[in-house]
Scaffold this motif. Sequence first.
Motif, PDB file in Angstrom:
ATOM      1  N   VAL A  25       0.860  -1.192   0.000  1.00  0.00           N
ATOM      2  CA  VAL A  25       0.000   0.000   0.000  1.00  0.00           C
ATOM      3  C   VAL A  25       0.895   1.240   0.000  1.00  0.00           C
ATOM      4  N   ILE A  26       0.680   2.125  -0.976  1.00  0.00           N
ATOM      5  CA  ILE A  26       1.479   3.348  -1.061  1.00  0.00           C
ATOM      6  C   ILE A  26       0.664   4.613  -0.826  1.00  0.00           C
ATOM      7  N   LEU A  27      -0.660   4.489  -0.817  1.00  0.00           N
ATOM      8  CA  LEU A  27      -1.518   5.644  -0.558  1.00  0.00           C
ATOM      9  C   LEU A  27      -2.877   5.144  -0.072  1.00  0.00           C
ATOM     10  N   THR A  28      -3.417   5.789   0.957  1.00  0.00           N
ATOM     11  CA  THR A  28      -4.724   5.422   1.508  1.00  0.00           C
ATOM     12  C   THR A  28      -5.604   6.659   1.556  1.00  0.00           C
ATOM     13  N   SER A  29      -6.865   6.489   1.211  1.00  0.00           N
ATOM     14  CA  SER A  29      -7.796   7.620   1.184  1.00  0.00           C
ATOM     15  C   SER A  29      -8.439   7.845   2.538  1.00  0.00           C
ATOM     16  N   GLU A  30      -9.162   8.943   2.603  1.00  0.00           N
ATOM     17  CA  GLU A  30     -10.064   9.206   3.723  1.00  0.00           C
ATOM     18  C   GLU A  30     -11.278   8.292   3.563  1.00  0.00           C
ATOM     19  N   GLY A  31     -12.209   8.367   4.488  1.00  0.00           N
ATOM     20  CA  GLY A  31     -13.463   7.624   4.364  1.00  0.00           C
ATOM     21  C   GLY A  31     -14.473   8.422   3.559  1.00  0.00           C
ATOM     22  N   TYR A  32     -15.212   7.735   2.708  1.00  0.00           N
ATOM     23  CA  TYR A  32     -16.262   8.354   1.891  1.00  0.00           C
ATOM     24  C   TYR A  32     -17.594   7.705   2.253  1.00  0.00           C
ATOM     25  N   THR A  33     -18.662   8.496   2.270  1.00  0.00           N
ATOM     26  CA  THR A  33     -19.968   7.960   2.631  1.00  0.00           C
ATOM     27  C   THR A  33     -20.631   7.210   1.478  1.00  0.00           C
ATOM     28  N   SER A  34     -20.158   7.414   0.246  1.00  0.00           N
ATOM     29  CA  SER A  34     -20.735   6.682  -0.892  1.00  0.00           C
ATOM     30  C   SER A  34     -19.621   6.123  -1.768  1.00  0.00           C
ATOM     31  N   GLY A  36     -19.624   6.149  -4.974  1.00  0.00           N
ATOM     32  CA  GLY A  36     -19.397   7.108  -6.058  1.00  0.00           C
ATOM     33  C   GLY A  36     -18.382   8.168  -5.669  1.00  0.00           C
ATOM     34  N   ALA A  37     -18.479   8.659  -4.449  1.00  0.00           N
ATOM     35  CA  ALA A  37     -17.511   9.658  -3.975  1.00  0.00           C
ATOM     36  C   ALA A  37     -16.117   9.043  -3.884  1.00  0.00           C
ATOM     37  N   CYS A  38     -16.038   7.791  -3.473  1.00  0.00           N
ATOM     38  CA  CYS A  38     -14.766   7.078  -3.396  1.00  0.00           C
ATOM     39  C   CYS A  38     -14.165   6.937  -4.805  1.00  0.00           C
ATOM     40  N   GLN A  39     -14.985   6.584  -5.773  1.00  0.00           N
ATOM     41  CA  GLN A  39     -14.519   6.451  -7.155  1.00  0.00           C
ATOM     42  C   GLN A  39     -14.047   7.798  -7.702  1.00  0.00           C
ATOM     43  N   ASN A  40     -14.737   8.884  -7.327  1.00  0.00           N
ATOM     44  CA  ASN A  40     -14.288  10.223  -7.722  1.00  0.00           C
ATOM     45  C   ASN A  40     -12.927  10.536  -7.106  1.00  0.00           C
ATOM     46  N   GLY A  41     -12.707  10.085  -5.867  1.00  0.00           N
ATOM     47  CA  GLY A  41     -11.414  10.270  -5.215  1.00  0.00           C
ATOM     48  C   GLY A  41     -10.299   9.570  -5.977  1.00  0.00           C
ATOM     49  N   ILE A  42     -10.580   8.375  -6.463  1.00  0.00           N
ATOM     50  CA  ILE A  42      -9.593   7.634  -7.266  1.00  0.00           C
ATOM     51  C   ILE A  42      -9.254   8.415  -8.530  1.00  0.00           C
ATOM     52  N   GLU A  43     -10.270   8.927  -9.208  1.00  0.00           N
ATOM     53  CA  GLU A  43     -10.025   9.711 -10.430  1.00  0.00           C
ATOM     54  C   GLU A  43      -9.192  10.954 -10.108  1.00  0.00           C
ATOM     55  N   SER A  44      -9.432  11.553  -8.960  1.00  0.00           N
ATOM     56  CA  SER A  44      -8.663  12.724  -8.537  1.00  0.00           C
ATOM     57  C   SER A  44      -7.199  12.354  -8.304  1.00  0.00           C
ATOM     58  N   VAL A  45      -6.953  11.198  -7.699  1.00  0.00           N
ATOM     59  CA  VAL A  45      -5.569  10.732  -7.506  1.00  0.00           C
ATOM     60  C   VAL A  45      -4.897  10.528  -8.859  1.00  0.00           C
ATOM     61  N   LYS A  46      -5.606   9.892  -9.784  1.00  0.00           N
ATOM     62  CA  LYS A  46      -5.025   9.651 -11.111  1.00  0.00           C
ATOM     63  C   LYS A  46      -4.607  10.970 -11.776  1.00  0.00           C
ATOM     64  N   ARG A  47      -5.451  11.987 -11.659  1.00  0.00           N
ATOM     65  CA  ARG A  47      -5.152  13.296 -12.272  1.00  0.00           C
ATOM     66  C   ARG A  47      -4.022  14.021 -11.542  1.00  0.00           C
ATOM     67  N   ASN A  48      -4.126  14.098 -10.228  1.00  0.00           N
ATOM     68  CA  ASN A  48      -3.219  14.937  -9.447  1.00  0.00           C
ATOM     69  C   ASN A  48      -1.860  14.310  -9.181  1.00  0.00           C
TER      70      ASN A  48
END
Length: 109
Positions: A25-34, A36-48
């Motif tokens: 594991v090289i990166l861990t996210s915060e908690g998301y309530t949905s 869809g929001a978690c998937q958006n977080g992944i897309e944000s990591v890919k971009r940023n």
Amino acid sequence: MGKFEIKTRKNGDFQFDLKAGNGQVILTSEGYTSKGACQNGIESVKRNSKDDSKFERKTSTNDKPYFNLKASNGQVIGTSEMYENESSRENGIESVKKNAPEAEVSDLT
């Protein structure tokens, strides 16, 4: 090649881990309530993850180096493990840059 794994926390929130090709594991996210929001977080990591200025290099209270990856709005979208030294932290950042943009997503929920 790296991969994102979406998991459910004990409290029902969703989170993702970015794993390197060796499974670490090289990166861990915060908690998301949905999911869809978690998937958006992944897309944000890919971009940023392509932009070094989005990596915030930090030191914990017990003097362990780590980093946060931030979105364009300044929000933290992922946090690393604690490293033994700054060189290891830089290797972790390079691993995120290398693995995140093309990583597949595995839904373990």
